[in-house]
Design an enzyme around this catalytic site. Structure first.
Site, PDB file in Angstrom:
ATOM      1  N   ASP A 543       0.860  -1.179   0.000  1.00  0.00           N
ATOM      2  CA  ASP A 543       0.000   0.000   0.000  1.00  0.00           C
ATOM      3  C   ASP A 543       0.897   1.230   0.000  1.00  0.00           C
ATOM      4  O   ASP A 543       1.574   1.526   0.989  1.00  0.00           O
ATOM      5  CB  ASP A 543      -0.887  -0.032   1.248  1.00  0.00           C
ATOM      6  CG  ASP A 543      -1.938   1.075   1.261  1.00  0.00           C
ATOM      7  OD1 ASP A 543      -1.742   2.092   0.569  1.00  0.00           O
ATOM      8  OD2 ASP A 543      -2.948   0.924   1.986  1.00  0.00           O
ATOM      9  N   HIS A 544       0.876   1.962  -1.118  1.00  0.00           N
ATOM     10  CA  HIS A 544       1.801   3.086  -1.269  1.00  0.00           C
ATOM     11  C   HIS A 544       1.462   4.258  -0.353  1.00  0.00           C
ATOM     12  O   HIS A 544       2.250   5.188  -0.211  1.00  0.00           O
ATOM     13  CB  HIS A 544       1.804   3.549  -2.728  1.00  0.00           C
ATOM     14  CG  HIS A 544       3.142   4.064  -3.187  1.00  0.00           C
ATOM     15  ND1 HIS A 544       4.171   4.322  -2.324  1.00  0.00           N
ATOM     16  CD2 HIS A 544       3.600   4.366  -4.424  1.00  0.00           C
ATOM     17  CE1 HIS A 544       5.221   4.764  -2.994  1.00  0.00           C
ATOM     18  NE2 HIS A 544       4.908   4.795  -4.279  1.00  0.00           N
ATOM     19  N   ARG A 545       0.298   4.236   0.286  1.00  0.00           N
ATOM     20  CA  ARG A 545      -0.036   5.274   1.255  1.00  0.00           C
ATOM     21  C   ARG A 545       0.776   5.109   2.532  1.00  0.00           C
ATOM     22  O   ARG A 545       0.998   6.068   3.272  1.00  0.00           O
ATOM     23  CB  ARG A 545      -1.531   5.239   1.598  1.00  0.00           C
ATOM     24  CG  ARG A 545      -2.467   5.516   0.437  1.00  0.00           C
ATOM     25  CD  ARG A 545      -3.905   5.265   0.834  1.00  0.00           C
ATOM     26  NE  ARG A 545      -4.139   3.872   1.212  1.00  0.00           N
ATOM     27  CZ  ARG A 545      -5.303   3.394   1.630  1.00  0.00           C
ATOM     28  NH1 ARG A 545      -6.346   4.200   1.730  1.00  0.00           N
ATOM     29  NH2 ARG A 545      -5.437   2.120   1.957  1.00  0.00           N
ATOM     30  N   ILE A 547       3.676   2.591   2.653  1.00  0.00           N
ATOM     31  CA  ILE A 547       5.025   2.101   2.360  1.00  0.00           C
ATOM     32  C   ILE A 547       5.529   2.713   1.063  1.00  0.00           C
ATOM     33  O   ILE A 547       4.810   2.742   0.058  1.00  0.00           O
ATOM     34  CB  ILE A 547       5.011   0.564   2.245  1.00  0.00           C
ATOM     35  CG1 ILE A 547       4.550  -0.046   3.576  1.00  0.00           C
ATOM     36  CG2 ILE A 547       6.361   0.025   1.841  1.00  0.00           C
ATOM     37  CD1 ILE A 547       4.118  -1.489   3.468  1.00  0.00           C
TER      38      ILE A 547
END
Length: 571
Positions: A543-545, A547
């Site tokens: 999850d780019h939010r 990591i």
């Protein structure tokens, strides 16, 4: 002499035992021939049991959560002719029976009200009609403590007798607490997330000059496993026990399941079954905006799925146009094709697991910004060690798989990179101090994700034995909901099938998932020459939010190093 007849469960096919998920009528209700009496559900389907004839319900013999089978007694029904005098003599009954469409909502409270234990809790509030009334939690059965999951009214709201005030949920069921009488809400003393018991103070009500005192004493207590407001709230529905039991990674919960409900308290709840209401909460869907396609406007699971699909396409905007709404994507409608025009076809319904997990996967893919990092782990020495262990322990009956080693290595990586062992909760990152690892299990009915609890406290043989047993239970359809809850990180392995890499979908509310493909021998340069090494492809979706790419690359590199030299686990 009474003309009451016992209505029994008819032939329900190959289902030896089914669970009651809704009771659609209550004592005193007038029913027509073929009107639905209860809804039952097996692990494969749900169905409604109709009335064999017209009449008045004398007593209901089942409740939500009961297991019944062919021949079980559902209720006692008095023929319509014999019931006419009784019906005229009981003017208080029409509240529950006047509107057949609202029967599901009224069923549970009315049934509970007819028990001797049910009446007392509502009596004190009803006696104070016309003044300030303290509304307390009535008898809620065998539940010592339940959680408030919805607050349906606000200070200043005018409520009717039997209108739902809050929704509570235990580990087995959801239920609504109705108002004992009409009035105006002066103060609300609970909020979403509170734990309450019988007798807990819910709110203060300024009663409307003496009205509804008598009716309130009867159906007020909400003691049934699933209940709802009476017919005063047309189209309302009663949530009940979670029927998504074996639904896979379904214990997945939206980071803020009550966000839409908190935004605007509801007065008239929509007509939907308990399982559908729970399904909608998990997806964050406001059921008041969903148009039901079932009988009497009842909302079914497909209506919720359709709403979500339309919302994702930017098509939910009041009336549901296809224009983008609130920044949603504007896409063409799903193509409708008559496939039979082009050749023979066969329509095959999706399995229950695929229907439920499909909606969850769709939500996770749309709502989580996925990025996948791919790497290779040299498992040449580890595979040789695994083979050696199995040879040494042939008599034990436990076969060590590569998955057991991967779980052990993942736990070590989660300890080194704690952001991967976390979940988003609004603007907060919840860092977990426990290590529960889920693994995808392929079954004939679809994918499920059993969870290994406290994986950090278990050795390789214990992990191998537990994963093997859970996988067997998954294939047999015997996993319980508890065995698929509480995961921190998931592993999806296709190593036994094939492929070189893939993008696994994150299992919300987790923030990462590891995909494992089939290992293969590849030439690896050792500084002097190419050597044949057994390489295992790893695909880490995150999850780019939460990591960033550098952290994901470090996590994968560290995991690869552990698998290449398993001695590092001890460091």
């Amino acid at each position: 002499m009474s003309n009451a007849v016992e209505v029994k469960v008819p032939d329900i096919g190959d289902f030896s035992e089914v669970e009651v998920i809704e009771v659609l009528v209550a004592p005193g209700d007038t029913v027509k021939a073929e009107q639905s009496l209860i809804t039952v559900e097996s692990d494969k389907a749900s169905m409604e049991i109709p009335s064999p004839g017209a009449g008045v319900v004398k007593s209901v013999k089942v409740k939500v959560g009961d297991k019944i089978k062919e021949g079980s007694i559902i209720l006692e029904l008095e023929s319509a002719e014999a019931a006419q005098p009784a019906k005229a003599a009981t003017p208080a009954a029409p509240q529950a029976s006047a509107q057949p469409a609202a029967a599901p909502a009224a069923a549970a409270p009315a049934a509970a009200a007819n028990t001797p234990e049910a009446a007392p809790p509502a009596a004190p509030a009803a006696a104070q009609a016309g003044g300030s009334v303290k509304v307390e939690v009535p008898d809620i059965g065998d539940f010592n403590e339940v959680e408030v999951i919805e607050v349906l009214v606000a200070v200043g709201d005018t409520v009717k007798a039997e209108q739902s005030l809050i929704t509570v949920e235990s580990d087995k069921a959801s239920m609504e607490i109705p108002s004992p009488q009409a009035g105006v809400v002066k103060a609300v003393h609970v909020k979403v997330g509170d734990k309450i018991n019988q007798g807990s103070f819910i709110l203060e009500l300024e009663a409307s000059g003496g009205q509804a005192a008598a009716p309130a004493a009867s159906p007020a207590p909400s003691a049934a496993p699933a209940q709802a407001p009476a017919a005063a709230s047309a189209g309302s529905a009663a949530p009940a026990a979670d029927q998504n039991g074996a639904l896979a990674s379904e214990p997945v919960v939206h980071p803020s399941p009550t966000a839409e409900f908190d935004a605007a308290p509801k007065r008239n709840l929509p007509h939907a079954s308990p399982s559908v209401r729970k399904f909608a909460r998990e997806l964050g869907v406001d059921l008041t905006r969903v148009v039901g396609s079932g009988r009497n406007g009842r909302i079914v699971a497909d209506d919720v799925r359709g709403y979500v699909k339309q919302a994702v396409a930017g098509g939910v905007s009041g009336g549901g146009s296809t224009a983008a709404a609130g920044g949603g994507l504007s896409v063409l409608d799903w193509p409708k094709v008559d496939f039979a025009k082009f050749g023979p076809i066969e329509a095959k319904p999706l399995s229950r697991i695929k229907k439920i997990s499909g909606a969850n996967l769709h939500r996770n893919w749309v709502m989580i910004p996925h990025v996948t990092n791919n790497d290779l782990a040299d498992i040449t020495d580890l595979e040789a060690f695994r083979v050696e262990l199995n040879q040494e322990n042939q008599k034990s009956g436990t076969k060590v798989t590569m998955l057991a080693f991967i779980i052990k290595a993942v736990v070590a990586a989660l300890k080194k990179f704690p952001d991967f062992n976390a979940s988003l909760d609004g603007d907060n990152l919840v860092l977990k101090q426990y290590f529960n690892v889920g693994f995808a299990a392929d079954t004939p009915n679809g994918l499920v994700v059993p969870v290994i609890r406290d994986a950090d406290k278990k050795g390789i043989f214990e992990l191998a034995s537990e994963t093997s047993e859970l996988a067997r239970q998954a294939r047999d359809g015997k996993l319980s909901p508890a065995q698929m809850q509480g995961g921190c990180f998931s592993i999806s392995s296709l190593g036994g099938i094939g492929g070189t890499s893939f993008t696994p979908i994150i299992n919300a509310p987790e923030v990462a998932i590891l995909g494992v493909s089939r290992s293969a021998h590849q030439p690896v340069w050792d500084g002097k020459a190419f050597q044949p090494r057994l390489m295992l492809p790893l695909s880490l979706s995150y999850d780019h939010r939460v990591i960033d790419g550098a952290s994901a690359a470090r996590f994968n590199a560290y995991l690869s190093a552990l698998l290449a030299d398993f001695r590092r686990i001890a460091l």
